[in-house]
Structures are given as structure tokens and as C-alpha cells.
Enzyme design. Structure first.
Site, PDB file in Angstrom:
ATOM      1  N   ARG A   2       6.466  13.212   4.761  1.00 26.89           N
ATOM      2  CA  ARG A   2       6.418  12.826   3.215  1.00 26.89           C
ATOM      3  C   ARG A   2       6.668  11.476   3.152  1.00 26.89           C
ATOM      4  O   ARG A   2       6.101  10.562   2.221  1.00 26.89           O
ATOM      5  CB  ARG A   2       7.646  13.363   2.766  1.00 26.89           C
ATOM      6  CG  ARG A   2       7.179  15.110   2.416  1.00 26.89           C
ATOM      7  CD  ARG A   2       8.561  15.732   1.497  1.00 26.89           C
ATOM      8  NE  ARG A   2       8.087  17.020   1.401  1.00 26.89           N
ATOM      9  CZ  ARG A   2       9.043  17.982   1.252  1.00 26.89           C
ATOM     10  NH1 ARG A   2      10.387  17.767   1.410  1.00 26.89           N
ATOM     11  NH2 ARG A   2       8.507  19.040   0.771  1.00 26.89           N
TER      12      ARG A   2
ATOM     13  N   LYS B 221       4.042  38.829  -1.184  1.00 25.79           N
ATOM     14  CA  LYS B 221       4.131  39.663  -2.536  1.00 25.79           C
ATOM     15  C   LYS B 221       3.205  39.351  -3.728  1.00 25.79           C
ATOM     16  O   LYS B 221       2.682  38.353  -3.931  1.00 25.79           O
ATOM     17  CB  LYS B 221       5.563  39.196  -3.145  1.00 25.79           C
ATOM     18  CG  LYS B 221       6.650  39.643  -2.471  1.00 25.79           C
ATOM     19  CD  LYS B 221       7.983  39.340  -3.155  1.00 25.79           C
ATOM     20  CE  LYS B 221       9.285  39.834  -2.471  1.00 25.79           C
ATOM     21  NZ  LYS B 221      10.487  39.318  -3.032  1.00 25.79           N
TER      22      LYS B 221
ATOM     23  N   GLY C 163       2.797  26.553  -0.050  1.00 22.74           N
ATOM     24  CA  GLY C 163       3.334  27.530   1.109  1.00 22.74           C
ATOM     25  C   GLY C 163       2.868  27.792   2.301  1.00 22.74           C
ATOM     26  O   GLY C 163       2.222  26.884   3.025  1.00 22.74           O
TER      27      GLY C 163
ATOM     28  N   GLY D 169       5.655  24.083  -4.505  1.00 20.08           N
ATOM     29  CA  GLY D 169       5.977  24.834  -5.688  1.00 20.08           C
ATOM     30  C   GLY D 169       4.901  23.813  -6.744  1.00 20.08           C
ATOM     31  O   GLY D 169       4.391  24.539  -7.815  1.00 20.08           O
TER      32      GLY D 169
HETATM   33  P1  AMP Z   1       4.072  33.488   0.538  1.00 16.74           P
HETATM   34  O1  AMP Z   1       5.331  32.505   0.632  1.00 16.74           O
HETATM   35  O2  AMP Z   1       4.093  34.423  -0.479  1.00 16.74           O
HETATM   36  O3  AMP Z   1       2.491  32.859   0.826  1.00 16.74           O
HETATM   37  O4  AMP Z   1       4.181  34.551   2.052  1.00 16.74           O
HETATM   38  C1  AMP Z   1       4.093  34.245   3.302  1.00 16.74           C
HETATM   39  C2  AMP Z   1       4.565  35.216   3.991  1.00 16.74           C
HETATM   40  O5  AMP Z   1       4.159  36.531   3.928  1.00 16.74           O
HETATM   41  C3  AMP Z   1       4.704  34.924   5.432  1.00 16.74           C
HETATM   42  O6  AMP Z   1       5.864  34.482   6.055  1.00 16.74           O
HETATM   43  C4  AMP Z   1       3.946  35.986   6.203  1.00 16.74           C
HETATM   44  O7  AMP Z   1       4.564  36.405   7.358  1.00 16.74           O
HETATM   45  C5  AMP Z   1       4.265  37.200   5.337  1.00 16.74           C
HETATM   46  N1  AMP Z   1       3.040  38.315   5.313  1.00 16.74           N
HETATM   47  C6  AMP Z   1       1.785  38.144   5.194  1.00 16.74           C
HETATM   48  N2  AMP Z   1       1.173  39.261   5.630  1.00 16.74           N
HETATM   49  C7  AMP Z   1       2.114  40.240   5.509  1.00 16.74           C
HETATM   50  C8  AMP Z   1       2.202  41.635   5.762  1.00 16.74           C
HETATM   51  N3  AMP Z   1       1.010  42.369   5.937  1.00 16.74           N
HETATM   52  N4  AMP Z   1       3.529  42.332   5.804  1.00 16.74           N
HETATM   53  C9  AMP Z   1       4.686  41.698   5.537  1.00 16.74           C
HETATM   54  N5  AMP Z   1       4.622  40.123   5.293  1.00 16.74           N
HETATM   55  C10 AMP Z   1       3.387  39.455   5.455  1.00 16.74           C
END
Ligand code: AMP
Length: 399
Positions: free
Chosen positions: A36, A201, A357, A380
């Protein structure tokens, strides 16, 4: 607002909101990742080269009540001086008050002053006007180069704008790059436009998907969130990640997409595991027919092929979120395959933006960061931008 590259800073004191929220070693306070800081060096150098002087303000960490040694920006002075080619960086032990005012007033062209952590004052995050006004008195022009905090209406990121005339508010190079990339994708996209959305999620990504339904040609959904879509359509997903309270949301997103003619692509097959662990037993299965006791942790070969075809045909690509648990070797193939396809499409002329992310962590980890058009640094902030929200730090500069 004025355009940064054509603004002449000669004789001006530029008050720059930077994002120097860098990780520090807990014992030695040495900077463990200076990305950064490095990002904003061109902004500082341009002002100094013009014959202006620079006053830098930032937050660092999350101080609770007033000053804390571990969150002092004084730990950054030496390294900042090195990044600027060895020039002396002055330090004000308080971001407002007599020390800051005197040092700022005495600043000569070509000199740099770093202020102590803004968040040692609660007024910063509260967006307090009187505090913002005190900060504003330190400089002649205000430059916002902190995209990472652009989604916050804090004193130094947004409220301060009203104390500068419109032509004295500018984006720095970091901010300009982020805003241009995001606008290119959201408001100026060449079609076909594919949005690749992954991660854990559905609930975190609903607003993004809804906003993209208005803009994209195709939406690829991978990662853990895909299984909620399968289960909502009566699929068998074993013990894969699932948000039962989001079935209706998932079904309604699919319906809306159909009505709008946006093609939603879900992964036809998955790499499945008997355990959420690096040494789990693995196999593959159709994503809507995963045996009991198993969970989908990555997209498998057919899904990769299916997604790569869509990516190859696209002229604009937005990627947010990994396709699987890329942190574990056994489940990183899908994310790597998608990164490779995005890099290839970019080489063939597509515009690609990776933002928000873990997909940023993934392209960095796999060495693809310089093979895509733009990698956003504002987690974010970029997410909120993709959700279609107006970011206070951007609106304040534009006026
Ligand atoms: P996000 O911060 O919502 O982009 O989520 C990222 C996280 O989702 C990472 O740490 C991944 O390990 C997790 N992730 C991706 N695919 C899966 C999956 N099929 N089951 C569980 N966690 C997952």
C-alpha cells in the site's frame, strides 16, 4: 475536481489521504507488507517534482481509545523515506494541533510531512466536521489516494472535501486507476461481459449479482456459494457449504437472470472431499449429485471447460471470489484454471478486472497479477462499488 496528472502543484501544499494501513511485526514494528505504501509513491513523487510539498495522513489499525504505540505511524517514517529515494520525511506526533500546524506551515517545496494516525481521534471515523476542518487547514489542496477507505464517510476521506474548492480536490494515481478500472467494467463494458463470482457465501454476494444482472452477459458462479443454488433446485450436495435461508434468494436470482436474458453458469461437476482438510480423500461428482458425507471443495474438469469457453469469448471480465478452497493444494486447480483463462483472454484483447477479497490473493499467489488488466487493492471498497453503491470518498472528490 481537477485532473491530477495535469494539475501543477508548484508552491502548493498537498494534503494527501493515503492508505498506509500496512501490517507491522508485533514485536519490532517492522513493516511486513509495504504494497500500500509503494502504490502511492508515484502520486507523492509527481507533486514533489512539480515543486509542491506533501502532507500525508492515514489511519493504521484499529486503535480503541486514543494513541497506542503499536498503531503509531512513526514506525513507517524510515521506510517511507527509503521508498522516496532517501529524502527526509518529517513526522508530526499528532495529526492536528500546534505540532502539525507548525510543521505544515514550515514545509518547503520538495518536503514531506507524515501525520500521526488519524484514528487516534474518534472524530475521524465519526466524520466529525470540526476535526475535518482542522485537518483541511494544513494543506492548500486535498488529494484522495486511499481507495481502500473510499467506502467510508470519514473526516479525512470525505467530510474534509467541503473545506476545499472543487478545483482543489483531486484523485491521486491510485484512486484514479481504481475508479477508471471499475467504471470501465460497470459503465463502459464491451460485450460479451462475463462476471465470475466465487467465494464462500451467497449472502455476501447477492447485491453484487443483482447489480451485475443489469450489466453482464454471463455470470459464472463458482466456489462454496454454488451449492446453495444446487440445493435450492433440489440437488444433492452432501455436506457442501449451504445457506438454507438463501434458497429463495438463489431461485429468485436465477429467475431474474432468465427474465433479463443473462446466462448464469453453475459448475457441472465438483472435486469432492470427505473432509475439509488438505489431506482429505478426494473424488469428483456432478455438483447436484454429491454423495452423503462428501463436500464440494473445487470445480472439476467439465466445469472448468464450461467456464473457460465463456471466458474465452468475453471482451470484459470481472472476477470476484475463488472457485474453490484455493488455500489447499488439492482444491486449487479450478481457481488456477480460471486465472489462466482470464490471463489468456486478456492477452487476446479482453479487459479484465480482479477485485475484492480472495480472488486478488489467488491471482497474486499463482503469479497472474501482471497478466490481467487490473488488480484492485481496495477489498471492501471495490465490493461496494460492484454492488452499485456510491462511495463517499469518490463522491466527495467529484463533488
Ligand atoms: P470470499 O471471501 O467470499 O470471496 O470467500 C473466499 C473463501 O471461500 C476462501 O477462503 C475459500 O477457501 C472459500 N471457498 C471457496 N470455495 C469453497 C467451497 N467449495 N467450500 C468451502 N469454502 C470455499
Amino acid at each position: 475536481m481537477s485532473k491530477f496528472s495535469s494539475y501543477n502543484f508548484a508552491g502548493q501544499k498537498a494534503l494527501i489521504r493515503v492508505d498506509f494501513n500496512v501490517p507491522l511485526d508485533k514485536q519490532t514494528f517492522a513493516i511486513t507488507d509495504d504494497t500500500r505504501m509503494k502504490a502511492t509513491i508515484p502520486t507523492i513523487k509527481k507533486i514533489l517534482k512539480d515543486g509542491g510539498s506533501v502532507i500525508l495522513m492515514s489511519h493504521l489499525g484499529r486503535p480503541k481509545e486514543g494513541p497506542e504505540e503499536k498503531y503509531s505511524l512513526k514506525h513507517l517514517v524510515k521506510h517511507l523515506s527509503e521508498l522516496l529515494g532517501g529524502i527526509t520525511v518529517k513526522f508530526a506526533t499528532d495529526c492536528i494541533g500546534a505540532d502539525a500546524s507548525e510543521l505544515a506551515a514550515g514545509l518547503q517545496p520538495g518536503e514531506v510531512l507524515l501525520l500521526e494516525n488519524l484514528r487516534f481521534y474518534k472524530q475521524e471515523e465519526k466524520g466529525d466536521e470540526a476535526f475535518a476542518e482542522k485537518l483541511s487547514k494544513l494543506g492548500d489542496v486535498w488529494v484522495n489516494d486511499a481507495f481502500g477507505t473510499a467506502h467510508r464517510a470519514h473526516a479525512s476521506t470525505a467530510v474534509i472535501a467541503k473545506f476545499f474548492a472543487p478545483e482543489k480536490r483531486l484523485f491521486g494515481y491510485v484512486m484514479e486507476g481504481e475508479v477508471n478500472a471499475a467504471e470501465q467494467v460497470l459503465h463502459n463494458a464491451q460485450k460479451p461481459f462475463v462476471a465470475i463470482i466465487g467465494g464462500a457465501k451467497v449472502s455476501d454476494k447477492i447485491l453484487i449479482i443483482e447489480n451485475l444482472l443489469e450489466r453482464a452477459t454471463d455470470i459464472i458462479i463458482g466456489g462454496g456459494m454454488a451449492y446453495t443454488f444446487f440445493k435450492a433446485q433440489n440437488g444433492q450436495i452432501g455436506k457442501s457449504l449451504c445457506e438454507e435461508d438463501r434458497f429463495e434468494t438463489a431461485l429468485s436470482l436465477l429467475k431474474k437472470a432468465e427474465a433479463k436474458g443473462v446466462c448464469i453458469h453453475l459448475p457441472s461437476d465438483s472435486v469432492i472431499a470427505d473432509n475439509f482438510a488438505a489431506d482429505a480423500n478426494t473424488s469428483t461428482a456432478p455438483s447436484n449429485n454429491i454423495p452423503d458425507g462428501w463436500m464440494g471443495l473445487d470445480i472439476a474438469e467439465n466445469a472448468c471447460g464450461q467456464f473457460i469457453n465463456v471466458i474465452k469469448q468475453s471482451k470484459t471480465i470481472l472476477w470476484n471470489g475463488p472457485m474453490g478452497v484455493f488455500e489447499m493444494e488439492k482444491f486449487q486447480h479450478g481457481t488456477k484454471a480460471i486465472a489462466t483463462a482470464v490471463a489468456e483472454a486478456t492477452q487476446n484483447g479482453a479487459f479484465s478486472l480482479v477485485g475484492g477479497g480472495d480472488s486478488v490473493a489467488a491471482v497474486n499467489q499463482f503469479g497472474f497479477a501482471d497478466k490481467v488488466s487490473y488488480v484492485s487493492t481496495g477489498g471492501g471498497a471495490m465490493l461496494e462499488y460492484f454492488e452499485g453503491k456510491e462511495l463517499p470518498g469518490i463522491a466527495a472528490v467529484k463533488g
